[in-house]
Enzyme design. Structure first.
Site, PDB file in Angstrom:
ATOM      1  N   SER A  40      35.225  52.161  43.373  1.00 48.92           N
ATOM      2  CA  SER A  40      34.046  52.781  44.323  1.00 48.92           C
ATOM      3  C   SER A  40      33.440  53.950  44.007  1.00 48.92           C
ATOM      4  O   SER A  40      32.058  54.163  44.211  1.00 48.92           O
ATOM      5  CB  SER A  40      34.268  52.504  45.595  1.00 48.92           C
ATOM      6  N   LYS A  91      34.207  58.467  50.112  1.00 44.40           N
ATOM      7  CA  LYS A  91      33.015  58.171  49.629  1.00 44.40           C
ATOM      8  C   LYS A  91      32.176  59.503  49.905  1.00 44.40           C
ATOM      9  O   LYS A  91      32.435  60.606  50.086  1.00 44.40           O
ATOM     10  CB  LYS A  91      32.085  57.385  50.849  1.00 44.40           C
TER      11      LYS A  91
END
Length: 181
Positions: free
Chosen positions: A43, A91
């Site tokens: 990711s 993230k």
């Protein structure tokens, strides 16, 4: 013989004293100041794990830096997953409270980030479970700020807080109503 037993006893006693001081200090440091973590998955590619499943980056996580919930757009952060509280995710911060963000696959095309929240996304769009899936994230879920790649040695580097130009927040609500490029 008695002398050697005395030496062992003194050594054991000193070891125990050191152990019972070192363990709480180490636990406090790892919990409050910094720790290391292995990053799994795709990711955050290419920023983290550019080699795919063949390698996992190990990053330094600075707890101290987020203690007052002070984050900037572009920071890479570790946070408790809003969908699974037993899992931590990593993230990039895309938008802060009050920002209006143009989403990518969220149920709403534009979202105004509420007070006390941030918008986070993975760098590898389409391969990331992020705010586009679960919406704005409470600052209370912040765990740490990722500051450096520690492993593998050929990737040692400071992680920069960089926000891709195409992910800048929308400037005004009017841009949302009339469309922005």
């Amino acid at each position: 013989m008695a002398q050697s037993q005395g030496w062992v006893k003194r050594y054991f006693k000193a070891f125990c004293k050191g152990f019972f001081v070192a363990v709480p200090v180490a636990v406090t440091f790892l919990d409050q100041v910094a720790c290391v973590a292995r990053v799994e998955g795709a990711s955050m590619q290419p920023s983290l794990n550019p080699g795919g499943s063949q390698s996992s980056d190990v990053v330094l996580l600075n707890h101290w830096k987020v203690r007052n919930f002070e984050v900037q757009r572009g920071d890479i952060v570790s946070l408790v997953s809003p969908k699974n509280p037993e899992q931590k995710i990593i993230k990039r911060v895309i938008a802060l409270e009050g920002d209006i963000v143009k989403t990518m696959g969220h149920k709403n095309r534009y979202v105004k980030v509420p007070r006390g929240h941030i918008w986070v996304e993975g760098d590898h769009h389409g391969h990331s479970f992020d705010s586009n899936s679960f919406g704005p994230v409470s600052l209370g879920l912040l765990h740490a700020h990722a500051t450096h790649i520690l492993w593998p040695p050929e990737r040692w580097q400071k992680l920069e807080s960089v926000l891709p130009p195409e992910r800048l927040p929308v400037q005004t609500e009017e841009e949302c109503l009339h469309g922005s490029p």
